[in-house]
Design a protein around this motif. Structure first.
Motif, mmCIF file in Angstrom:
data_model
loop_
_atom_site.group_PDB
_atom_site.id
_atom_site.type_symbol
_atom_site.label_atom_id
_atom_site.label_comp_id
_atom_site.label_asym_id
_atom_site.label_seq_id
_atom_site.Cartn_x
_atom_site.Cartn_y
_atom_site.Cartn_z
ATOM 1 N N VAL A 14 -8.964 -36.812 3.647
ATOM 2 C CA VAL A 14 -8.579 -35.492 4.152
ATOM 3 C C VAL A 14 -8.003 -35.629 5.565
ATOM 4 C CG1 VAL A 14 -9.424 -33.226 4.888
ATOM 5 C CG2 VAL A 14 -10.219 -34.206 2.747
ATOM 6 N N ALA A 15 -8.680 -36.418 6.408
ATOM 7 C CA ALA A 15 -8.243 -36.589 7.794
ATOM 8 C C ALA A 15 -6.890 -37.283 7.884
ATOM 9 C CB ALA A 15 -9.289 -37.381 8.576
ATOM 10 N N THR A 16 -6.694 -38.344 7.099
ATOM 11 C CA THR A 16 -5.427 -39.068 7.171
ATOM 12 C C THR A 16 -4.287 -38.256 6.559
ATOM 13 O OG1 THR A 16 -6.004 -40.266 5.123
ATOM 14 C CG2 THR A 16 -6.491 -41.357 7.216
ATOM 15 N N ALA A 17 -4.582 -37.482 5.505
ATOM 16 C CA ALA A 17 -3.559 -36.611 4.921
ATOM 17 C C ALA A 17 -3.193 -35.497 5.898
ATOM 18 C CB ALA A 17 -4.053 -36.015 3.605
ATOM 19 N N PHE A 18 -4.192 -35.012 6.660
ATOM 20 C CA PHE A 18 -3.933 -33.995 7.681
ATOM 21 C C PHE A 18 -2.999 -34.551 8.757
ATOM 22 C CE2 PHE A 18 -4.898 -31.970 11.742
ATOM 23 C CZ PHE A 18 -4.809 -30.616 11.423
ATOM 24 N N GLY A 27 -1.011 -41.623 8.862
ATOM 25 C CA GLY A 27 -2.197 -41.508 8.023
ATOM 26 C C GLY A 27 -2.349 -42.641 7.025
ATOM 27 N N GLY A 28 -1.243 -43.027 6.397
ATOM 28 C CA GLY A 28 -1.293 -44.098 5.406
ATOM 29 C C GLY A 28 -1.695 -45.429 5.997
ATOM 30 N N LEU A 29 -1.255 -45.717 7.221
ATOM 31 C CA LEU A 29 -1.607 -46.978 7.873
ATOM 32 C C LEU A 29 -3.104 -47.053 8.132
ATOM 33 C CD1 LEU A 29 -0.897 -49.605 9.404
ATOM 34 C CD2 LEU A 29 -0.586 -48.200 11.444
ATOM 35 N N ILE A 30 -3.683 -45.963 8.630
ATOM 36 C CA ILE A 30 -5.127 -45.935 8.888
ATOM 37 C C ILE A 30 -5.899 -46.109 7.592
ATOM 38 C CG2 ILE A 30 -7.034 -44.510 9.728
ATOM 39 C CD1 ILE A 30 -4.979 -43.162 11.604
ATOM 40 N N GLY A 33 -5.930 -49.688 6.036
ATOM 41 C CA GLY A 33 -6.798 -50.603 6.780
ATOM 42 C C GLY A 33 -8.249 -50.469 6.365
ATOM 43 N N VAL A 34 -8.714 -49.231 6.180
ATOM 44 C CA VAL A 34 -10.100 -48.992 5.759
ATOM 45 C C VAL A 34 -10.306 -49.432 4.317
ATOM 46 C CG1 VAL A 34 -11.858 -47.229 5.382
ATOM 47 C CG2 VAL A 34 -10.379 -47.094 7.398
ATOM 48 N N LEU A 35 -9.372 -49.100 3.446
ATOM 49 C CA LEU A 35 -9.513 -49.455 2.029
ATOM 50 C C LEU A 35 -9.564 -50.962 1.828
ATOM 51 C CD1 LEU A 35 -7.133 -46.889 0.256
ATOM 52 C CD2 LEU A 35 -9.626 -46.794 0.499
ATOM 53 N N LEU A 36 -8.741 -51.696 2.566
ATOM 54 C CA LEU A 36 -8.736 -53.156 2.431
ATOM 55 C C LEU A 36 -10.034 -53.772 2.927
ATOM 56 C CD1 LEU A 36 -5.074 -54.027 3.502
ATOM 57 C CD2 LEU A 36 -6.080 -54.245 1.220
ATOM 58 N N ALA A 37 -10.707 -53.074 3.852
ATOM 59 C CA ALA A 37 -11.984 -53.578 4.356
ATOM 60 C C ALA A 37 -13.131 -53.303 3.377
ATOM 61 C CB ALA A 37 -12.307 -52.931 5.706
#
Length: 253
Positions: A14-18, A27-30, A33-37
């Protein structure tokens, strides 16, 4: 994934889409990074593609009256040319690709006035389409270069966000098609997590609409430019760090 982790990822989406709904970027870059972790690479890439297509697609729907279709068409021609030439070019390694992602926006800013980014230019649209699609296939994202390109437009902030979102839907779809193995991995993705990703992307994008309406053109361009600078600098630092690690590894051998 546990329900708590799925809920936490939903809030992050929600935050990154916002953020992307407000400025059309970052938003997509952030998120990747989290998903790959947290997840294996194939699952992370599938989930990232789903969220980005949902977020960009809904953004394009919300602002559909502001889409400039000529820049979209020319950009897609460039993407098609890039796909056609992809097997004929040398593919740089990851550190070089990341450095290229980071440097290109600064190079675009240093161009003479006659060559400044202009989405309404046919030859520029095709050229940027080729470069951005190449970066998408190398790294999974087109980075801040596409953002810099659309900030050069003479149309307003809503048209910038809507037109770029339309281009991004096509880019992420092309990426999924190109990497056929990623499509095969989609079947293994938790359906609940995929549904949460789509719902969160739509919600975050919708919440950003009123704030984007309230912003002035100057505020939009100022903050978008700052975000591009921050993201591009991150790519340069990350790519440089990976390059240094690679050189140390070779020297140790």
């Amino acid at each position: 994934m546990t329900p708590v982790l799925i809920a936490a990822l939903g809030l992050l989406m929600v935050a990154t889409a916002f953020l992307s709904g407000l400025f059309g970027m970052a938003g997509g870059l952030i998120l990747i990074g989290v998903l790959l972790a947290l997840m294996p690479l194939p699952a992370a890439m599938v989930l990232h593609a789903i969220t980005q297509m949902a977020s960009n697609g809904w953004r394009a729907v919300l602002w559909r009256r502001h889409i400039r279709w000529r820049p979209v068409a020319v950009y897609l021609i460039g993407c098609a040319l890039a796909l056609g030439a992809w097997s004929l070019v040398h593919v740089p390694d990851k550190p070089a690709a990341l450095l290229l992602l980071g440097v290109t926006p600064f190079m675009a800013r240093l161009m003479p006035a006659s060559l400044k980014p202009d989405p309404e230019s046919v030859w520029q649209g095709a050229t940027y389409g080729m470069i951005c699609m190449g970066l998408m296939l190398m790294t999974g994202v087109s980075g801040p270069l596409l953002d810099t390109f659309f900030l050069g437009a003479r149309f307003d902030r809503r048209s910038i966000v809507a037109t770029k979102a339309t281009c991004q839907v096509a880019s992420h779809l092309t990426k999924l098609i190109y990497f056929g193995g990623i499509i095969d991995q989609a079947a293994s993705l938790d359906p609940l997590l995929a549904a949460v990703a789509i719902a969160a992307s739509v919600l975050g994008t919708t919440l950003a609409r009123r704030l984007l309406e309230a912003m002035s053109e100057q505020q939009f361009r100022t903050w978008a430019s700052r975000i591009i600078t921050a993201v591009a600098s991150y790519y340069i630092l990350y790519g440089g760090w990976l390059l240094l690690l690679a050189q140390r590894s070779v020297a140790a051998e």
